[in-house]
Each structure stands twice: as structure tokens, then as C-alpha cells.
Design a protein around this motif. Structure first.
Motif, mmCIF file in Angstrom:
data_model
loop_
_atom_site.group_PDB
_atom_site.id
_atom_site.type_symbol
_atom_site.label_atom_id
_atom_site.label_comp_id
_atom_site.label_asym_id
_atom_site.label_seq_id
_atom_site.Cartn_x
_atom_site.Cartn_y
_atom_site.Cartn_z
ATOM 1 N N ALA A 1 16.120 16.685 11.047
ATOM 2 C CA ALA A 1 15.142 16.994 11.960
ATOM 3 C C ALA A 1 13.789 17.533 11.306
ATOM 4 C CB ALA A 1 15.577 18.349 12.695
ATOM 5 N N ILE A 2 12.861 17.053 12.080
ATOM 6 C CA ILE A 2 11.491 17.410 11.582
ATOM 7 C C ILE A 2 11.354 19.069 12.144
ATOM 8 C CG2 ILE A 2 9.097 17.113 12.125
ATOM 9 C CD1 ILE A 2 10.036 14.901 10.498
ATOM 10 N N LYS A 3 10.856 19.884 11.419
ATOM 11 C CA LYS A 3 10.786 21.238 11.730
ATOM 12 C C LYS A 3 9.577 21.744 12.636
ATOM 13 C CE LYS A 3 15.031 22.577 9.985
ATOM 14 N NZ LYS A 3 16.012 22.044 10.821
ATOM 15 N N TRP A 4 8.564 21.140 12.337
ATOM 16 C CA TRP A 4 7.336 21.576 12.814
ATOM 17 C C TRP A 4 6.229 20.398 12.657
ATOM 18 C CZ3 TRP A 4 7.085 25.018 16.178
ATOM 19 C CH2 TRP A 4 5.872 25.603 16.592
ATOM 20 N N ASN A 5 4.829 20.541 13.286
ATOM 21 C CA ASN A 5 3.861 19.641 13.053
ATOM 22 C C ASN A 5 3.357 19.614 11.531
ATOM 23 O OD1 ASN A 5 3.633 19.451 15.927
ATOM 24 N ND2 ASN A 5 2.740 21.609 15.746
ATOM 25 N N PHE A 6 2.957 18.316 11.285
ATOM 26 C CA PHE A 6 2.226 18.227 9.979
ATOM 27 C C PHE A 6 3.361 18.273 8.790
ATOM 28 C CE2 PHE A 6 -1.314 19.352 12.389
ATOM 29 C CZ PHE A 6 -2.221 18.621 12.071
ATOM 30 N N ALA B 1 -0.348 21.762 1.758
ATOM 31 C CA ALA B 1 -1.690 21.310 1.913
ATOM 32 C C ALA B 1 -1.908 19.905 1.530
ATOM 33 C CB ALA B 1 -2.756 22.213 1.392
ATOM 34 N N PRO B 2 -2.409 19.161 2.070
ATOM 35 C CA PRO B 2 -2.858 17.747 1.670
ATOM 36 C C PRO B 2 -3.070 17.525 0.289
ATOM 37 C CG PRO B 2 -3.619 17.779 3.901
ATOM 38 C CD PRO B 2 -3.176 19.288 3.339
ATOM 39 N N GLU B 3 -4.226 18.685 -0.207
ATOM 40 C CA GLU B 3 -4.649 18.537 -1.760
ATOM 41 C C GLU B 3 -3.769 18.593 -2.482
ATOM 42 O OE1 GLU B 3 -6.112 22.574 0.284
ATOM 43 O OE2 GLU B 3 -5.833 20.428 0.967
ATOM 44 N N LYS B 4 -2.583 19.324 -2.083
ATOM 45 C CA LYS B 4 -1.510 19.554 -3.167
ATOM 46 C C LYS B 4 -0.679 18.124 -3.284
ATOM 47 C CE LYS B 4 -1.850 24.023 -3.224
ATOM 48 N NZ LYS B 4 -1.355 25.377 -3.595
ATOM 49 N N PRO C 1 -6.220 22.501 11.090
ATOM 50 C CA PRO C 1 -7.002 22.203 9.997
ATOM 51 C C PRO C 1 -6.707 21.362 8.800
ATOM 52 C CG PRO C 1 -7.064 24.334 10.681
ATOM 53 C CD PRO C 1 -5.918 23.766 11.251
ATOM 54 N N GLN C 2 -5.688 20.920 8.626
ATOM 55 C CA GLN C 2 -5.217 19.800 7.652
ATOM 56 C C GLN C 2 -5.566 18.509 7.928
ATOM 57 O OE1 GLN C 2 -1.073 19.667 6.462
ATOM 58 N NE2 GLN C 2 -0.791 21.841 6.371
ATOM 59 N N GLN D 1 0.806 -1.143 0.070
ATOM 60 C CA GLN D 1 -0.016 0.062 0.104
ATOM 61 C C GLN D 1 0.741 1.032 -0.012
ATOM 62 O OE1 GLN D 1 -2.472 -1.561 3.651
ATOM 63 N NE2 GLN D 1 -4.066 -0.936 2.224
ATOM 64 N N VAL D 2 0.282 2.385 -0.380
ATOM 65 C CA VAL D 2 1.202 3.723 -0.460
ATOM 66 C C VAL D 2 0.606 4.305 0.987
ATOM 67 C CG1 VAL D 2 1.071 5.930 -1.301
ATOM 68 C CG2 VAL D 2 1.121 4.043 -2.721
ATOM 69 N N LEU D 3 1.820 4.799 1.764
ATOM 70 C CA LEU D 3 1.379 5.358 2.917
ATOM 71 C C LEU D 3 1.669 6.962 2.907
ATOM 72 C CD1 LEU D 3 2.325 2.350 3.798
ATOM 73 C CD2 LEU D 3 1.769 3.215 5.945
ATOM 74 N N LEU D 4 0.885 7.723 3.640
ATOM 75 C CA LEU D 4 1.188 9.016 3.955
ATOM 76 C C LEU D 4 1.449 9.321 5.639
ATOM 77 C CD1 LEU D 4 1.612 11.801 2.831
ATOM 78 C CD2 LEU D 4 -0.999 12.299 3.028
ATOM 79 N N ILE D 5 2.552 9.458 5.882
ATOM 80 C CA ILE D 5 2.665 9.511 7.469
ATOM 81 C C ILE D 5 3.185 10.801 7.830
ATOM 82 C CG2 ILE D 5 4.491 8.750 9.088
ATOM 83 C CD1 ILE D 5 4.964 6.418 7.250
#
Length: 161
Positions: A123-128, A148-151, A41-42, A26-30
């Protein structure tokens, strides 16, 4: 060092062990998420991706994290209820983790090594911050929090093809 996502496991938001091998093929978006962030709101856009592409093999995995501005201080139960109540989240949410530092979840150590950020930063810089992982369990791309997720739809469609 692991060569693909399937070497890892995580805990569901309910505290159950989840071997990521269950998502083979499967394809994952983590995504590292937070309940009180400007990007919160994302969740709506992530849920939309889950609804549109889930039947074709996309799995969105949310990993709550409280490392950025203490924007997810609640318990796993509180976070799960918030996501469901406010955004109708039906994709799998995992237990709260650290994504940076000495206590970073091994999955995130691997993701950031496989797909560093700007200037090679691990490093992860921020949420999302988002990672798209292909059917072969390898990272395709890392996305910034402001993406944005839709992008991501075009890249998700290509990964699902």
C-alpha cells in the motif's frame, strides 16, 4: 504481470493517452501528489530536480491522488493550474488516479509490487511517495513521503550515469 514500466499507459492531466514507452531509456521519478498536503511544498523540490536533471534524461511524473485525507479534491484543470501557479511545475502532470484499492491504477499496482514499503506493505501510505525507475524501465527504489526531493539527487545521478 508486466516486467517493466513500458507496458503501461496513463492519461495526461489534459486527458490525452500517454504510453509510458515514450520514456524508454530515461530515468523516471514517479510521485503521487496532492495540492493541499503538508508535503505539497515538495513540488518546488521536484521542479528543481526536473530543471537540474531533465536535460540528462530525468522525467518527473506527478500523479495527483485524492485518497489521503481528501487533499486533492479539485479537477485535473484546477490541479494543473495550482501546480503551475504556486510552484512553476513544468514536468508532466498526469490525470488524477487512485494508488490503492480496487480502483488503483495498474501502474501503481505494478510499482508497489516491485518495490514494497516497510514490512513488505504494497500500500501507498500517503501523498508524495516516490518511485525511481531506471533507464531499463525497472524500479530502482521507493522513497517515503518525508524523503525530500533533494535527498534523492545522489540516486538520480547514479541512475543517469
Amino acid at each position: 504481470m508486466a516486467t517493466d514500466l513500458y507496458a503501461f499507459e496513463a492519461l495526461s492531466i489534459e486527458g490525452q493517452s500517454v504510453p509510458l514507452d515514450r520514456y524508454r531509456g530515461q530515468v523516471l521519478l514517479i510521485v503521487n501528489t496532492a495540492s493541499a498536503c503538508g508535503f505539497t511544498p515538495q513540488f518546488a523540490g521536484l521542479e528543481t530536480l526536473h530543471q537540474i536533471y531533465g536535460e540528462r534524461g530525468l522525467v518527473v511524473l506527478g500523479f495527483p491522488c485524492n485518497q489521503f485525507g481528501h487533499q486533492d479534491p479539485g479537477s485535473n484543470a484546477e490541479i494543473g493550474a495550482f501546480c503551475q501557479r504556486n510552484y512553476g511545475v513544468s514536468f508532466p502532470m498526469m490525470s488524477k488516479i487512485d494508488v490503492n484499492g480496487a480502483d488503483a491504477h495498474p501502474l501503481y499496482r505494478w510499482l508497489t509490487a516491485e518495490a514494497p514499503g516497510l514490512l513488505g506493505s504494497k500500500a501507498i501510505k500517503w501523498n508524495f511517495t516516490k518511485f525511481l525507475v531506471g533507464k531499463d524501465g525497472r524500479v530502482i527504489r521507493r522513497y517515503a513521503p518525508q524523503d525530500a526531493p533533494e535527498k534523492l539527487a545522489k540516486d538520480i545521478e547514479a541512475a543517469l550515469a
